[in-house]
Design a protein around this motif. Sequence first.
Motif, PDB file in Angstrom:
ATOM      1  N   THR A  98       0.870  -1.066  -0.047  1.00 16.66           N
ATOM      2  CA  THR A  98       0.098  -0.037   0.013  1.00 16.66           C
ATOM      3  C   THR A  98       1.080   1.374  -0.087  1.00 16.66           C
ATOM      4  OG1 THR A  98      -1.687  -1.246   0.989  1.00 16.66           O
ATOM      5  CG2 THR A  98      -1.717   1.302   1.252  1.00 16.66           C
ATOM      6  N   PHE A  99       1.889   1.081   0.865  1.00 12.51           N
ATOM      7  CA  PHE A  99       2.801   2.364   0.798  1.00 12.51           C
ATOM      8  C   PHE A  99       3.424   2.664  -0.572  1.00 12.51           C
ATOM      9  CE2 PHE A  99       7.298   3.834   1.407  1.00 12.51           C
ATOM     10  CZ  PHE A  99       6.878   5.047   1.948  1.00 12.51           C
ATOM     11  N   ILE A 100       3.776   1.766  -1.288  1.00 11.80           N
ATOM     12  CA  ILE A 100       4.416   2.046  -2.492  1.00 11.80           C
ATOM     13  C   ILE A 100       3.416   2.475  -3.379  1.00 11.80           C
ATOM     14  CG2 ILE A 100       5.372   0.631  -4.470  1.00 11.80           C
ATOM     15  CD1 ILE A 100       7.413   0.922  -2.237  1.00 11.80           C
ATOM     16  N   ASP A 101       2.079   1.950  -3.424  1.00 11.68           N
ATOM     17  CA  ASP A 101       1.115   2.419  -4.189  1.00 11.68           C
ATOM     18  C   ASP A 101       0.879   3.950  -3.992  1.00 11.68           C
ATOM     19  OD1 ASP A 101       0.548  -0.085  -5.287  1.00 11.68           O
ATOM     20  OD2 ASP A 101      -1.000  -0.430  -4.298  1.00 11.68           O
ATOM     21  N   LEU A 102       0.929   4.156  -2.701  1.00  6.45           N
ATOM     22  CA  LEU A 102       0.931   5.760  -2.423  1.00  6.45           C
ATOM     23  C   LEU A 102       1.970   6.667  -2.901  1.00  6.45           C
ATOM     24  CD1 LEU A 102      -0.361   5.701   1.408  1.00  6.45           C
ATOM     25  CD2 LEU A 102      -1.982   5.824  -0.675  1.00  6.45           C
ATOM     26  N   LEU A 103       3.002   6.033  -2.800  1.00  5.31           N
ATOM     27  CA  LEU A 103       4.532   6.589  -3.201  1.00  5.31           C
ATOM     28  C   LEU A 103       4.514   6.849  -4.639  1.00  5.31           C
ATOM     29  CD1 LEU A 103       7.222   7.368  -1.724  1.00  5.31           C
ATOM     30  CD2 LEU A 103       8.031   5.474  -2.929  1.00  5.31           C
ATOM     31  N   LEU A 104       3.796   6.002  -5.482  1.00  2.00           N
ATOM     32  CA  LEU A 104       3.755   6.137  -6.866  1.00  2.00           C
ATOM     33  C   LEU A 104       2.585   6.924  -7.388  1.00  2.00           C
ATOM     34  CD1 LEU A 104       5.188   2.493  -8.157  1.00  2.00           C
ATOM     35  CD2 LEU A 104       6.321   4.857  -7.766  1.00  2.00           C
ATOM     36  N   GLY A 105       1.704   7.554  -6.500  1.00  2.00           N
ATOM     37  CA  GLY A 105       0.590   8.017  -6.978  1.00  2.00           C
ATOM     38  C   GLY A 105      -0.533   7.401  -7.683  1.00  2.00           C
ATOM     39  N   LYS A 155      26.190   0.037  -8.235  1.00  2.00           N
ATOM     40  CA  LYS A 155      26.816   0.757  -9.303  1.00  2.00           C
ATOM     41  C   LYS A 155      25.800   1.922  -9.701  1.00  2.00           C
ATOM     42  CE  LYS A 155      27.265  -0.846 -13.409  1.00  2.00           C
ATOM     43  NZ  LYS A 155      27.666  -2.129 -14.521  1.00  2.00           N
ATOM     44  N   ARG A 156      24.704   1.611  -9.883  1.00  6.70           N
ATOM     45  CA  ARG A 156      23.541   2.576 -10.239  1.00  6.70           C
ATOM     46  C   ARG A 156      22.829   3.495  -9.260  1.00  6.70           C
ATOM     47  NH1 ARG A 156      21.985   0.608 -15.527  1.00  6.70           N
ATOM     48  NH2 ARG A 156      23.017  -1.151 -15.930  1.00  6.70           N
ATOM     49  N   LYS A 157      23.388   3.210  -8.034  1.00  7.93           N
ATOM     50  CA  LYS A 157      22.636   4.007  -6.987  1.00  7.93           C
ATOM     51  C   LYS A 157      23.081   5.615  -6.967  1.00  7.93           C
ATOM     52  CE  LYS A 157      25.651   3.441  -2.928  1.00  7.93           C
ATOM     53  NZ  LYS A 157      25.480   2.998  -1.207  1.00  7.93           N
ATOM     54  N   SER A 158      24.184   5.808  -7.571  1.00  9.60           N
ATOM     55  CA  SER A 158      24.463   7.267  -7.436  1.00  9.60           C
ATOM     56  C   SER A 158      23.652   8.268  -8.216  1.00  9.60           C
ATOM     57  CB  SER A 158      26.116   7.288  -8.032  1.00  9.60           C
ATOM     58  OG  SER A 158      26.164   6.668  -9.468  1.00  9.60           O
ATOM     59  N   ASP A 159      23.094   7.535  -9.362  1.00  9.75           N
ATOM     60  CA  ASP A 159      22.140   8.160 -10.170  1.00  9.75           C
ATOM     61  C   ASP A 159      20.427   7.870  -9.969  1.00  9.75           C
ATOM     62  OD1 ASP A 159      24.016   9.507 -11.600  1.00  9.75           O
ATOM     63  OD2 ASP A 159      24.494   7.862 -12.854  1.00  9.75           O
ATOM     64  N   ALA A 160      20.389   7.198  -8.703  1.00 13.95           N
ATOM     65  CA  ALA A 160      18.861   6.884  -8.313  1.00 13.95           C
ATOM     66  C   ALA A 160      18.505   6.615  -7.178  1.00 13.95           C
ATOM     67  CB  ALA A 160      18.692   5.482  -9.300  1.00 13.95           C
ATOM     68  N   ILE A 161      17.428   6.644  -6.706  1.00 11.03           N
ATOM     69  CA  ILE A 161      16.874   6.207  -5.385  1.00 11.03           C
ATOM     70  C   ILE A 161      16.341   4.780  -5.640  1.00 11.03           C
ATOM     71  CG2 ILE A 161      14.756   6.538  -3.822  1.00 11.03           C
ATOM     72  CD1 ILE A 161      14.750   9.587  -4.879  1.00 11.03           C
ATOM     73  N   ILE A 162      16.926   3.836  -4.657  1.00 13.90           N
ATOM     74  CA  ILE A 162      16.539   2.439  -5.061  1.00 13.90           C
ATOM     75  C   ILE A 162      15.701   2.036  -3.584  1.00 13.90           C
ATOM     76  CG2 ILE A 162      17.459   0.183  -5.246  1.00 13.90           C
ATOM     77  CD1 ILE A 162      19.961   1.593  -6.645  1.00 13.90           C
ATOM     78  N   ILE A 163      14.527   1.430  -3.740  1.00 13.75           N
ATOM     79  CA  ILE A 163      13.974   0.996  -2.543  1.00 13.75           C
ATOM     80  C   ILE A 163      13.760  -0.582  -2.802  1.00 13.75           C
ATOM     81  CG2 ILE A 163      11.841   1.011  -1.282  1.00 13.75           C
ATOM     82  CD1 ILE A 163      11.475   3.778  -2.227  1.00 13.75           C
ATOM     83  N   LEU A 164      14.164  -1.291  -1.873  1.00 11.16           N
ATOM     84  CA  LEU A 164      13.878  -2.906  -1.764  1.00 11.16           C
ATOM     85  C   LEU A 164      12.965  -3.120  -1.033  1.00 11.16           C
ATOM     86  CD1 LEU A 164      17.593  -4.047  -2.248  1.00 11.16           C
ATOM     87  CD2 LEU A 164      16.130  -3.390  -4.126  1.00 11.16           C
ATOM     88  N   ILE A 165      12.032  -3.887  -1.168  1.00  9.88           N
ATOM     89  CA  ILE A 165      11.056  -4.382  -0.157  1.00  9.88           C
ATOM     90  C   ILE A 165      11.638  -6.271   0.227  1.00  9.88           C
ATOM     91  CG2 ILE A 165       8.797  -5.390   0.541  1.00  9.88           C
ATOM     92  CD1 ILE A 165       7.806  -3.374  -1.626  1.00  9.88           C
ATOM     93  N   SER A 166      12.217  -6.242   1.052  1.00  7.06           N
ATOM     94  CA  SER A 166      12.920  -7.871   1.210  1.00  7.06           C
ATOM     95  C   SER A 166      13.047  -8.064   2.661  1.00  7.06           C
ATOM     96  CB  SER A 166      14.127  -7.839   0.548  1.00  7.06           C
ATOM     97  OG  SER A 166      14.976  -9.095   0.479  1.00  7.06           O
TER      98      SER A 166
END
Length: 220
Positions: free
Chosen positions: A58-65, A189-200
């Motif tokens: 649900t939180f991810i759904d809210l986060l993504l509009g 390697k890619r996190k310098s150009d992105a926000i990365i969120i893992l559900i794990s």
Amino acid sequence: IENENNGTKLLEKITEIKINNLKFSYPESPTLFKGFNYTFNKGKVYCLKGKNGEGKTTFIDLLLGLDYNFKGTIEYNDIKLSDLDMITIRKKEVSMVMQEPRLQRMPVLENITRGIVDYSLESLNKLCDLFGLKNIIGLEESISLSGGEKQKVSIIRGILKNPSLIIMDEPISALDAPSINVLKQELSKRKSDAIIILISHNEELFDIIDEFIELPTDNV
């Protein structure tokens, strides 16, 4: 499905997501979570933790509009979510990798590249090689792939898009050990150009996590 509320403002890249006093509950249900404050910044890998039913999806759904029925505010780069053209932003700047991806009835290559307007053929070939998909990339049918192969297809598609927001739900649940290491290397390697969120809940990923997050639940 009818489109949700959608604003008009666009973003070139997502560099910050700010959440202030977020509260949400489903109709005629107890409050799922409330009073959540957090800021996601480019350059970090986050891990969203919590038991089943505590509101991570649900939180991810809210986060993504995908659902605007909440109290509090969510801002992308200091712009309110309701003012943003999230349909376009999701297409261009967001990758969502599901735990059990549903592939389309089309060739493997088309499943990887569908919807991605601009990508490097060199990057595509390199990722397929790293994740061990080189031998199946030419298959005309994706439905018969194993669970691990489908997860790899979804991961490669998410990375190939080169988004500025990457969200992955239990991304290594069906992966072999070499592929887990490849994914960890690619995300680091890619996190310098992105926000990365893992559900794990998988501790194999924890060594690349910068911040762990637990949603403040309120089931009283």
